[in-house]
Design an enzyme around this catalytic site. Structure first.
Site, mmCIF file in Angstrom:
data_model
loop_
_atom_site.group_PDB
_atom_site.id
_atom_site.type_symbol
_atom_site.label_atom_id
_atom_site.label_comp_id
_atom_site.label_asym_id
_atom_site.label_seq_id
_atom_site.Cartn_x
_atom_site.Cartn_y
_atom_site.Cartn_z
ATOM 1 N N GLY A 297 0.768 -1.239 0.000
ATOM 2 C CA GLY A 297 0.000 0.000 0.000
ATOM 3 C C GLY A 297 0.797 1.285 0.000
ATOM 4 O O GLY A 297 0.254 2.355 0.280
ATOM 5 N N ASP B 13 2.312 4.623 -1.525
ATOM 6 C CA ASP B 13 1.709 5.474 -2.552
ATOM 7 C C ASP B 13 2.564 6.720 -2.784
ATOM 8 O O ASP B 13 3.545 6.967 -2.076
ATOM 9 C CB ASP B 13 0.265 5.842 -2.195
ATOM 10 C CG ASP B 13 0.145 6.518 -0.838
ATOM 11 O OD1 ASP B 13 0.951 7.424 -0.543
ATOM 12 O OD2 ASP B 13 -0.766 6.151 -0.065
ATOM 13 N N HIS C 16 7.331 -5.078 -23.497
ATOM 14 C CA HIS C 16 6.139 -5.916 -23.385
ATOM 15 C C HIS C 16 5.059 -5.162 -22.614
ATOM 16 O O HIS C 16 5.342 -4.197 -21.905
ATOM 17 C CB HIS C 16 6.468 -7.218 -22.653
ATOM 18 C CG HIS C 16 7.179 -6.991 -21.343
ATOM 19 N ND1 HIS C 16 8.544 -7.080 -21.223
ATOM 20 C CD2 HIS C 16 6.728 -6.658 -20.104
ATOM 21 C CE1 HIS C 16 8.893 -6.819 -19.972
ATOM 22 N NE2 HIS C 16 7.811 -6.567 -19.270
ATOM 23 N N ARG D 285 14.090 5.594 -17.460
ATOM 24 C CA ARG D 285 14.912 4.397 -17.293
ATOM 25 C C ARG D 285 14.210 3.330 -18.107
ATOM 26 O O ARG D 285 13.015 3.088 -17.923
ATOM 27 C CB ARG D 285 15.013 4.006 -15.811
ATOM 28 C CG ARG D 285 15.811 2.712 -15.558
ATOM 29 C CD ARG D 285 14.896 1.507 -15.533
ATOM 30 N NE ARG D 285 15.563 0.281 -15.077
ATOM 31 C CZ ARG D 285 15.025 -0.914 -15.112
ATOM 32 N NH1 ARG D 285 13.802 -1.085 -15.593
ATOM 33 N NH2 ARG D 285 15.683 -1.968 -14.677
ATOM 34 N N ASP E 22 13.435 -0.386 -19.384
ATOM 35 C CA ASP E 22 13.469 -1.779 -18.965
ATOM 36 C C ASP E 22 13.856 -2.670 -20.150
ATOM 37 O O ASP E 22 13.311 -2.518 -21.242
ATOM 38 C CB ASP E 22 12.087 -2.169 -18.430
ATOM 39 C CG ASP E 22 12.044 -3.562 -17.865
ATOM 40 O OD1 ASP E 22 12.830 -3.848 -16.946
ATOM 41 O OD2 ASP E 22 11.220 -4.366 -18.341
ATOM 42 N N GLU F 70 18.573 -0.304 -18.967
ATOM 43 C CA GLU F 70 18.914 -1.434 -18.102
ATOM 44 C C GLU F 70 19.701 -2.443 -18.939
ATOM 45 O O GLU F 70 19.141 -3.370 -19.524
ATOM 46 C CB GLU F 70 17.650 -2.090 -17.537
ATOM 47 C CG GLU F 70 17.968 -3.243 -16.591
ATOM 48 C CD GLU F 70 16.894 -4.314 -16.566
ATOM 49 O OE1 GLU F 70 17.057 -5.275 -15.803
ATOM 50 O OE2 GLU F 70 15.907 -4.210 -17.316
ATOM 51 N N HIS G 199 16.132 -3.425 -7.237
ATOM 52 C CA HIS G 199 15.009 -4.342 -7.037
ATOM 53 C C HIS G 199 15.242 -5.679 -7.735
ATOM 54 O O HIS G 199 14.526 -6.646 -7.476
ATOM 55 C CB HIS G 199 13.719 -3.696 -7.553
ATOM 56 C CG HIS G 199 13.752 -3.436 -9.036
ATOM 57 N ND1 HIS G 199 14.619 -2.536 -9.616
ATOM 58 C CD2 HIS G 199 13.040 -3.974 -10.055
ATOM 59 C CE1 HIS G 199 14.434 -2.522 -10.917
ATOM 60 N NE2 HIS G 199 13.482 -3.387 -11.217
ATOM 61 N N ASP G 200 16.235 -5.734 -8.639
ATOM 62 C CA ASP G 200 16.529 -6.968 -9.373
ATOM 63 C C ASP G 200 17.646 -7.789 -8.741
ATOM 64 O O ASP G 200 18.033 -8.820 -9.285
ATOM 65 C CB ASP G 200 16.927 -6.630 -10.818
ATOM 66 C CG ASP G 200 15.729 -6.229 -11.660
ATOM 67 O OD1 ASP G 200 14.652 -6.816 -11.474
ATOM 68 O OD2 ASP G 200 15.866 -5.325 -12.504
ATOM 69 N N ASP H 263 14.590 -11.258 -4.623
ATOM 70 C CA ASP H 263 13.174 -10.958 -4.806
ATOM 71 C C ASP H 263 12.319 -12.168 -4.384
ATOM 72 O O ASP H 263 12.634 -13.293 -4.783
ATOM 73 C CB ASP H 263 12.957 -10.618 -6.281
ATOM 74 C CG ASP H 263 11.508 -10.557 -6.690
ATOM 75 O OD1 ASP H 263 10.702 -10.110 -5.865
ATOM 76 O OD2 ASP H 263 11.185 -10.948 -7.828
ATOM 77 N N ARG I 61 12.562 -6.429 -1.609
ATOM 78 C CA ARG I 61 11.579 -5.362 -1.814
ATOM 79 C C ARG I 61 10.742 -5.157 -0.547
ATOM 80 O O ARG I 61 9.533 -4.971 -0.610
ATOM 81 C CB ARG I 61 10.698 -5.706 -3.015
ATOM 82 C CG ARG I 61 11.505 -5.948 -4.288
ATOM 83 C CD ARG I 61 10.685 -6.518 -5.424
ATOM 84 N NE ARG I 61 11.508 -6.739 -6.614
ATOM 85 C CZ ARG I 61 11.042 -7.137 -7.788
ATOM 86 N NH1 ARG I 61 9.747 -7.391 -7.939
ATOM 87 N NH2 ARG I 61 11.850 -7.307 -8.822
#
Length: 491
Positions: free
Chosen positions: A52, A54, A127, A208, A210, A240, A322-323, A367, A371
């Site tokens: 949640g 934001d 995608h 950025r 992807d 990336e 995050h990767d 992951d 995160r």
């Protein structure tokens, strides 16, 4: 061709925010899901759960970011999507309503710009998702859909959800949830270009991109750059690309890439045999095997010669994202590894990027663990926060740490020393990754001054200036680093 990159990036310190996990707004605001039972903020995250966070929450934390010294934010995707990471885009023109929608983003963008904080968004243009209107039309209407040629349909019937049957269309990395665009279709190409232009006009400071290497259509990224830069010549375009990115860094496409070629060797050098191989195996960067200073210096020199200097200054340098797993967890909880790597990050050419929470000691394995929700203040590692603040402040104080030339001075055993030089401003950075103190001495042919004031860390300094000699002797305690400036300089 003269390469041009955005000047502001050379002076930026980025903060990467995963919006669902950084901050929930504390202010009462008109919003959807007011009474939604979110996943517990401080519990270990799940692959599909929402916590949640934001954009109003981010806005309420701008004081914190400014105090840290941040002047640029990179958001992972914020557009409407049916996933907590929002890489499954439903609508490229709508900020996810869970984040506050377009009005919250506009409010945040204005508030950030008032503080001279730039905002870069994640563009997922390789995608879309099954919920993307154009693909959804194909699911409803099959071969009668007018959008067939927007994707790579291979047969019928399409099986978007039932894994027992072939998907019959190309999904990213074989994932049927992520139908790949047909970029050879001129309508698809134009659609993506217009999205890029729309948000630059809206006021964002860059994109950025992807997995941009997945898009093979000739001229695609050249056109993307031309159209974005026509609206804002100072917009930042960063791709990336985890490995050698020369193909995209010729001055006609990207201004920089996420610099995993810096992250890998830097972690291998500072964390060494503490690296938890399970957290890094199978990734496209290689923070293993352990490196000694000589090998690290060679890898850094190779990296600095790989791209033009103008590009080096606008690389997005990082230690985690995050990767990846977080550096603290990669290093088996070893705090010294994190501080040493952070020292090297914040003194390297290019724009450093701090992954949210790293500056307060947030751990996280691969992951989804990397995160986690941003921790409560009582859980912060205050010393970690303090050295982040201090190193960022030094970077902002000394122009040489941002755009100065980089000269290696010594690289043997566990000791690595280099200088940053700009217009007579000379700083020396030294690290010892070993478990014993080291005493090293070396000539400094690139320097005209004799930096002897310790402005970060600790160690003993002795200059030998007899005759033509300019020799520096350093004693560096174990698992520490230091920065030297000239007495009376800006420090």
């Amino acid at each position: 061709m003269q390469i041009q990159t955005p000047d502001w990036v050379k002076h930026a310190v980025f903060y990467q925010i995963f919006p669902d996990r950084f901050a929930r707004s504390k202010q009462p605001r008109k919003r959807l899901l007011q009474n939604f039972l979110w996943e517990e903020w401080h519990e270990i995250p799940t692959l599909q759960g929402y916590k949640g966070g934001d954009l109003w929450g981010v806005m309420e934390q701008l004081d914190y970011l400014q105090d840290l010294g941040i002047n640029a934010i990179y958001f992972t995707p914020i557009f409407q999507s049916a996933s907590n990471h929002r890489y499954h885009t439903h609508d490229y023109y709508q900020v996810d309503p869970m984040l506050g929608g377009n009005p919250a983003f506009k409010e945040l963008l204005d508030a950030a710009h008032e503080r001279n904080i730039k905002v870069v968004l994640d563009g997922v243009f390789n995608h879309a998702s099954r919920g993307f209107f154009f693909f959804h039309d194909i699911l409803e209407n099959g071969p009668y859909s007018p959008w067939l040629n927007w994707f790579k349909i291979e047969g019928w019937p399409l099986s978007a959800y039932n894994g027992e049957f072939p998907a019959n269309y190309v999904g990213w990395d074989g994932n049927r949830a992520l139908p790949v665009f047909n970029h050879d279709n001129s309508e698809v190409r134009e659609y993506i270009m217009e999205i890029a232009e729309y948000w630059i006009k809206f006021g964002i400071d860059g994109w950025r991109l992807d997995v941009p290497f997945e898009i093979k259509t000739p001229g695609f990224w050249q056109e993307f750059r031309e159209r974005v830069k026509a609206i804002n010549p100072e917009a930042y375009i960063v791709g990336e690309v985890w490995l050698d990115a020369r193909e995209w860094l010729d001055g006609t496409q990207f201004d920089g890439v996420m610099n995993y070629l810096f992250a890998g060797p830097t972690i291998a050098f500072t964390a060494g045999d503490r690296v938890d191989i399970q957290q890094v195996e199978g990734r496209s960067y290689h923070p293993y095997p352990p490196l000694f200073a000589k090998e690290y210096g060679e890898k850094i020199q190779y990296l600095l010669e790989l791209y033009p200097w103008e590009i080096q200054l606008t690389q997005l340098n990082l230690l985690a994202s995050h990767d990846t797993a977080r550096l603290l967890s990669i290093a088996g909880g070893d705090q010294a590894s994190v501080e040493l790597a952070t020292l090297l990050l914040l003194t390297f050419p290019g724009a450093p990027s701090i992954y949210y929470g790293d500056e307060v000691g947030l751990p996280g394995r691969l992951d989804p663990d990397s995160r986690r929700g941003f921790p409560m203040e009582k859980q912060w590692e205050i010393d970690v926060l303090n050295y982040h603040k201090y190193l960022i402040a030094l970077r902002q104080k000394y122009p040489a740490l941002r755009t100065g030339l980089y000269h290696a001075l010594f690289a043997e055993g566990t000791a690595y020393v280099f200088a940053r030089i700009l217009d007579g401003e000379e700083l020396i950075v030294a690290v010892n990754v070993g478990t014993e103190p080291v005493n090293v001495s070396f000539d400094t042919p690139n320097l005209t001054s004799h930096p002897d004031k310790v402005i970060y860390g600790r160690g003993e300094i002795l200059w030998n200036l007899e005759g033509e000699t300019n020799q520096l002797e350093l004693t560096i305690p174990s698992r520490t680093g230091l920065i030297l400036s000239e007495e009376g300089a800006r420090g």
